[in-house]
Design a protein around this motif. Structure first.
Motif, PDB file in Angstrom:
ATOM      1  N   VAL A 119      48.499  42.254  30.711  1.00  0.00           N
ATOM      2  CA  VAL A 119      48.604  41.842  29.012  1.00  0.00           C
ATOM      3  C   VAL A 119      47.812  40.631  29.454  1.00  0.00           C
ATOM      4  O   VAL A 119      47.286  39.340  29.522  1.00  0.00           O
ATOM      5  N   PRO A 120      46.204  41.008  28.382  1.00  0.00           N
ATOM      6  CA  PRO A 120      45.370  40.322  28.491  1.00  0.00           C
ATOM      7  C   PRO A 120      45.666  38.875  28.315  1.00  0.00           C
ATOM      8  O   PRO A 120      45.393  38.558  26.688  1.00  0.00           O
ATOM      9  N   SER A 121      45.277  37.643  28.139  1.00  0.00           N
ATOM     10  CA  SER A 121      45.113  36.302  27.370  1.00  0.00           C
ATOM     11  C   SER A 121      44.517  35.165  28.679  1.00  0.00           C
ATOM     12  O   SER A 121      43.997  35.855  29.525  1.00  0.00           O
ATOM     13  N   LYS A 122      43.768  34.235  27.655  1.00  0.00           N
ATOM     14  CA  LYS A 122      42.464  33.338  28.370  1.00  0.00           C
ATOM     15  C   LYS A 122      43.919  32.523  29.623  1.00  0.00           C
ATOM     16  O   LYS A 122      42.947  32.270  30.380  1.00  0.00           O
ATOM     17  N   GLU A 123      44.950  32.516  29.879  1.00  0.00           N
ATOM     18  CA  GLU A 123      45.607  31.468  30.601  1.00  0.00           C
ATOM     19  C   GLU A 123      45.147  32.849  31.859  1.00  0.00           C
ATOM     20  O   GLU A 123      44.896  31.892  33.314  1.00  0.00           O
ATOM     21  N   TRP A 124      44.756  33.866  31.765  1.00  0.00           N
ATOM     22  CA  TRP A 124      44.698  34.925  33.225  1.00  0.00           C
ATOM     23  C   TRP A 124      43.110  34.415  33.979  1.00  0.00           C
ATOM     24  O   TRP A 124      42.725  34.911  34.582  1.00  0.00           O
ATOM     25  N   PHE A 149      38.925  46.436  26.854  1.00  0.00           N
ATOM     26  CA  PHE A 149      39.249  45.258  28.283  1.00  0.00           C
ATOM     27  C   PHE A 149      38.625  44.920  28.862  1.00  0.00           C
ATOM     28  O   PHE A 149      37.627  44.509  29.918  1.00  0.00           O
ATOM     29  N   ILE A 150      38.595  46.598  29.243  1.00  0.00           N
ATOM     30  CA  ILE A 150      37.365  46.883  31.028  1.00  0.00           C
ATOM     31  C   ILE A 150      35.549  47.396  30.653  1.00  0.00           C
ATOM     32  O   ILE A 150      35.701  47.335  31.139  1.00  0.00           O
ATOM     33  N   SER A 151      36.319  47.571  29.454  1.00  0.00           N
ATOM     34  CA  SER A 151      34.624  47.436  28.817  1.00  0.00           C
ATOM     35  C   SER A 151      33.704  46.228  29.098  1.00  0.00           C
ATOM     36  O   SER A 151      32.587  45.982  29.677  1.00  0.00           O
ATOM     37  N   LYS A 152      35.022  45.092  28.642  1.00  0.00           N
ATOM     38  CA  LYS A 152      34.130  44.019  29.036  1.00  0.00           C
ATOM     39  C   LYS A 152      33.427  43.216  29.972  1.00  0.00           C
ATOM     40  O   LYS A 152      33.235  42.664  30.404  1.00  0.00           O
ATOM     41  N   LEU A 153      34.252  44.077  31.023  1.00  0.00           N
ATOM     42  CA  LEU A 153      34.454  43.784  32.749  1.00  0.00           C
ATOM     43  C   LEU A 153      33.043  44.717  33.327  1.00  0.00           C
ATOM     44  O   LEU A 153      33.750  44.256  34.606  1.00  0.00           O
ATOM     45  N   ARG A 154      33.220  45.604  32.492  1.00  0.00           N
ATOM     46  CA  ARG A 154      32.221  46.753  33.029  1.00  0.00           C
ATOM     47  C   ARG A 154      31.060  46.012  34.193  1.00  0.00           C
ATOM     48  O   ARG A 154      31.512  46.880  35.462  1.00  0.00           O
ATOM     49  N   GLY A 155      30.713  44.675  34.100  1.00  0.00           N
ATOM     50  CA  GLY A 155      29.367  44.780  35.387  1.00  0.00           C
ATOM     51  C   GLY A 155      30.831  44.100  36.707  1.00  0.00           C
ATOM     52  O   GLY A 155      29.762  43.263  37.758  1.00  0.00           O
ATOM     53  N   SER A 156      32.401  43.807  36.535  1.00  0.00           N
ATOM     54  CA  SER A 156      32.258  43.282  37.872  1.00  0.00           C
ATOM     55  C   SER A 156      32.869  44.664  38.962  1.00  0.00           C
ATOM     56  O   SER A 156      32.825  45.000  38.592  1.00  0.00           O
TER      57      SER A 156
END
Length: 404
Positions: A119-124, A149-156
């Motif tokens: 579950v996305p959170s800034k702590e992780w 969320f996936i789209s935000k990390l697309r380049g990772s």
């Protein structure tokens, strides 16, 4: 030491090919993964089961394994080879600096890390550079939200896995949202229910399965059945010739009978028969049909019911016909010549065969409470059930050359 259960659930890629398995442990009556500490007994429990038994049946695939907080901090995953293991960080782990240090160390040693039920959170956020997989339970985080969320990390480098994908539509939605891998039972449910006549070749397959399920194989009957279907005969010879034990080309079915012997013959016919239903289905589905067949047969015999072991085999093998043929099971069984007890087990879950099939399903889903209840009613101990499951896995792995 207590005896533990281990089950596995497939993880498929976007082409519905098997990428890996999540290995699910149970230790003791509370149906929980054992609390890990550096204690030798616990390490031996993991080592005995994970390394000696389940690496055999992983083949070229990876094993995803849940580790609780303390085991991660104690670097217990580093007891196992990094090439075949994905370390899953349980959802109830606190994102502490202590855990982050452990994750960094394991990632540096080449271990792939997965965040389970994320579950996305800034702590992780600080963990993400060291993570290879993020798993979203789509029952908790909807596909659309996970997609953002996936789209935000697309380049990772992170790969995304959708858990609890139960329908073909959910599988398609998850693919569009950017998920790379998929876990759930969508592959074992019909994609499209439609009524169509069963082809004569399929009825031949049913007869073949009945023959190989018998204690004594009638080779003349087998030869007669194979001769009725040219494509089936060709497929069987192709499988025989691709076997590692064949040193010279097999030209006829008679040769195949002599060369293979009874055990391998049963295995090859099982594979050819079940794989002849629909080549577009996921490979794992064929393996699961054969695995179920063997598990049901073994559990049936271990429960003291030596007679009708062939019926238990057929019950397991035919339990996925609705998925393979995209037709209701009730319609299919009315059209094929199988024993009434098998029909009742398949369509209504009735009788001793129905109970054995329910046991197989519960084990596959890691429903340990149901496994225990059914095991007690069938007078099958935890240890015996685990042995049956392991043997069924190995049997299907041998048959499919561990590509299941």
């Amino acid at each position: 030491m207590k005896y533990s259960y281990i089950a596995r659930q497939p993880i498929l890629d976007s082409d519905r090919k098997t990428f890996g398995y999540e290995l699910l442990f149970r230790d003791g009556p509370k149906n929980t993964f054992p609390e890990i500490d550096p204690d030798k007994a616990t390490s031996r429990l993991l080592s005995d089961h994970f390394l000696s038994t389940h690496y055999q049946t992983l083949g070229n695939h990876v094993g995803f394994v849940n580790f609780p907080y303390q085991s991660l901090v104690n670097l217990v995953p580093t007891l196992f080879p990094s090439d075949s293991l994905v370390v899953e960080v349980l959802e109830d782990c606190e994102p502490t600096s202590e855990l982050l240090d452990a994750i960094k160390k394991m990632a540096k040693q080449g271990y792939r890390i997965a965040l389970d039920d994320f579950v996305p959170s800034k702590e992780w956020q600080p963990f993400l550079p060291y993570v290879s997989f993020i798993k979203f339970d789509i029952r908790i985080v909807p596909i659309a939200k996970a997609g953002l969320f996936i789209s935000k990390l697309r380049g990772s480098k992170i790969k995304f896995l959708a858990e609890k994908v139960e329908t073909y539509d959910e599988f398609e939605q998850a693919k569009k949202a950017g998920f790379d891998y998929f876990q759930g039972y969508f592959f074992s449910k019909p994609e499209l229910i439609q009524r169509k006549a069963l082809q004569p070749s399929f009825l031949t397959i049913v007869q073949l399965c009945k023959e190989i399920a018998k204690e004594e194989i009638d080779y003349k009957e087998l030869e007669s059945l194979i001769a009725r279907d040219l494509s089936l005969s060709y497929k069987l010879l192709t499988f025989v010739n691709s076997s590692a034990i064949v040193s010279s080309k097999i030209q006829s079915f008679k040769q195949a009978l002599v060369y293979l012997g009874e055990k391998r013959l049963r295995q090859f016919i099982s594979l050819v028969a079940i794989a002849s239903t629909d080549s577009s289905k996921p490979n794992y589905l064929y393996g699961l049909s054969i695995q179920r067949a063997r598990f049901c047969q073994l559990a049936w015999c271990k429960s003291g019911q030596r007679s009708d072991a062939d019926l238990a085999f057929l019950t397991g093998m035919f339990s996925l016909l609705d998925c393979l043929l995209d037709q209701p099971l009730e319609s299919i069984v009315e059209l094929i010549p199988i024993d009434e007890a098998v029909k009742l087990a398949l369509t209504k879950g009735e009788g001793a065969l129905g109970k054995i099939l329910s046991l197989s399903n519960a084990y596959e889903h890691a429903d340990w409470e149901q496994v225990s209840e059914l095991g007690i009613s069938l007078e099958l101990s935890d240890e015996v059930l685990s042995q049956c499951y392991d043997e069924a896995l190995q049997w299907s792995a041998d048959l499919l050359q561990v590509d299941i």
